[in-house]
Write a protein that holds these residues in place. Sequence first.
Motif, PDB file in Angstrom:
ATOM      1  N   LEU A  81       0.828  -1.198   0.000  1.00 45.89           N
ATOM      2  CA  LEU A  81       0.000   0.000   0.000  1.00 45.89           C
ATOM      3  C   LEU A  81       0.866   1.253   0.000  1.00 45.89           C
ATOM      4  N   PRO A  82       0.384   2.330  -0.599  1.00 44.64           N
ATOM      5  CA  PRO A  82       1.120   3.591  -0.526  1.00 44.64           C
ATOM      6  C   PRO A  82       1.159   4.077   0.922  1.00 44.64           C
ATOM      7  N   LEU A  83       2.188   4.822   1.231  1.00 48.29           N
ATOM      8  CA  LEU A  83       2.318   5.402   2.553  1.00 48.29           C
ATOM      9  C   LEU A  83       1.082   6.241   2.849  1.00 48.29           C
ATOM     10  N   GLY A  84       0.535   6.078   4.034  1.00 44.39           N
ATOM     11  CA  GLY A  84      -0.667   6.819   4.411  1.00 44.39           C
ATOM     12  C   GLY A  84      -1.924   5.980   4.389  1.00 44.39           C
ATOM     13  N   TYR A  85      -1.794   4.714   3.981  1.00 43.09           N
ATOM     14  CA  TYR A  85      -2.938   3.801   3.953  1.00 43.09           C
ATOM     15  C   TYR A  85      -2.556   2.496   4.636  1.00 43.09           C
ATOM     16  N   VAL A  86      -3.532   1.853   5.246  1.00 39.59           N
ATOM     17  CA  VAL A  86      -3.310   0.564   5.903  1.00 39.59           C
ATOM     18  C   VAL A  86      -4.469  -0.367   5.579  1.00 39.59           C
ATOM     19  N   HIS A  87      -4.214  -1.663   5.782  1.00 42.27           N
ATOM     20  CA  HIS A  87      -5.281  -2.653   5.663  1.00 42.27           C
ATOM     21  C   HIS A  87      -6.016  -2.740   6.991  1.00 42.27           C
TER      22      HIS A  87
ATOM     23  N   ASP B  42     -13.669 -10.620  14.856  1.00 41.38           N
ATOM     24  CA  ASP B  42     -14.765 -11.505  15.251  1.00 41.38           C
ATOM     25  C   ASP B  42     -15.494 -10.905  16.453  1.00 41.38           C
ATOM     26  N   GLU B  43     -16.462 -11.646  16.974  1.00 42.48           N
ATOM     27  CA  GLU B  43     -17.280 -11.138  18.081  1.00 42.48           C
ATOM     28  C   GLU B  43     -16.476 -10.894  19.358  1.00 42.48           C
ATOM     29  N   ASN B  44     -15.268 -11.508  19.463  1.00 46.89           N
ATOM     30  CA  ASN B  44     -14.406 -11.316  20.632  1.00 46.89           C
ATOM     31  C   ASN B  44     -13.379 -10.202  20.426  1.00 46.89           C
ATOM     32  N   GLY B  45     -13.420  -9.544  19.265  1.00 45.02           N
ATOM     33  CA  GLY B  45     -12.497  -8.450  18.995  1.00 45.02           C
ATOM     34  C   GLY B  45     -11.178  -8.884  18.401  1.00 45.02           C
ATOM     35  N   LYS B  46     -11.021 -10.166  18.079  1.00 42.10           N
ATOM     36  CA  LYS B  46      -9.778 -10.650  17.469  1.00 42.10           C
ATOM     37  C   LYS B  46      -9.862 -10.509  15.953  1.00 42.10           C
ATOM     38  N   GLU B  47      -8.728 -10.150  15.344  1.00 41.38           N
ATOM     39  CA  GLU B  47      -8.696 -10.031  13.885  1.00 41.38           C
ATOM     40  C   GLU B  47      -8.920 -11.390  13.229  1.00 41.38           C
ATOM     41  N   ILE B  48      -9.702 -11.390  12.171  1.00 43.77           N
ATOM     42  CA  ILE B  48      -9.922 -12.600  11.383  1.00 43.77           C
ATOM     43  C   ILE B  48      -8.823 -12.634  10.340  1.00 43.77           C
ATOM     44  N   LYS B  49      -7.895 -13.580  10.456  1.00 40.08           N
ATOM     45  CA  LYS B  49      -6.678 -13.575   9.645  1.00 40.08           C
ATOM     46  C   LYS B  49      -6.914 -13.778   8.156  1.00 40.08           C
ATOM     47  N   ARG B  50      -7.816 -14.635   7.779  1.00 41.92           N
ATOM     48  CA  ARG B  50      -7.972 -14.944   6.349  1.00 41.92           C
ATOM     49  C   ARG B  50      -9.157 -14.236   5.714  1.00 41.92           C
ATOM     50  N   ALA B  51      -9.614 -13.187   6.347  1.00 44.45           N
ATOM     51  CA  ALA B  51     -10.747 -12.435   5.793  1.00 44.45           C
ATOM     52  C   ALA B  51     -10.228 -11.329   4.879  1.00 44.45           C
ATOM     53  N   SER B  52     -11.080 -10.851   4.001  1.00 46.20           N
ATOM     54  CA  SER B  52     -10.721  -9.731   3.130  1.00 46.20           C
ATOM     55  C   SER B  52     -10.514  -8.486   3.973  1.00 46.20           C
ATOM     56  N   THR B  53      -9.581  -7.667   3.542  1.00 44.81           N
ATOM     57  CA  THR B  53      -9.309  -6.433   4.261  1.00 44.81           C
ATOM     58  C   THR B  53      -9.896  -5.248   3.510  1.00 44.81           C
ATOM     59  N   THR B  54      -9.990  -4.132   4.206  1.00 42.79           N
ATOM     60  CA  THR B  54     -10.420  -2.882   3.608  1.00 42.79           C
ATOM     61  C   THR B  54      -9.254  -1.906   3.716  1.00 42.79           C
TER      62      THR B  54
END
Length: 169
Positions: free
Chosen positions: A98-104, A109-121
């Motif tokens: 990603l260009p500097l200034g943007y992140v994925h 999930d319902e417990n607040g943990k990142e879903i590793k294999r899910a699509s990012t925004t």
Amino acid sequence: LDYALSEGVRHLLFYMQDREARNLRDLEDNEQHVKDGKLVIHYVHDRKVLDQTTTESDFFNRDIQGAMNKNYSRVLAAKVKDAQRVKAENGWFPGGRLPLGYVHLRPKDENGKEIKRASTTVVVDPNLAIVRLLRREFELKAKNYSLDKIMETTLGEGLVPKSEVKYYT
């Protein structure tokens, strides 16, 4: 093709007919080169050869195949554009980094943990240090600084995070 003709190469190999040309004009030009004895075209997969002895019906079949290839290319292009548009609407970024200034932003999930294999925004980086850097870059560009001078200035001012210095240009 131009290089082959300029170097006197007569025999051209294409894996399949759709690799030769994606438009009918190029097929017509190549057909004329074959009829003039400048080219011999080989289709490896189909085990076909076009040379000065090729019949008109074989050229006609090639024209039909060329029209089908053009249609295939047109349909494929439309599908690719649609897929890229849908991906972009869902936050997909087509580059590797990603260009500097943007992140994925990863969904959680319902417990607040990142879903590793899910699509990012793709979202604006919440890191204020990066925001300061980008604002400074735009200020310097507005003052007609060259890209090299912007890089030199921002590095000199210590605005570039240590983790980004290696990749910063």
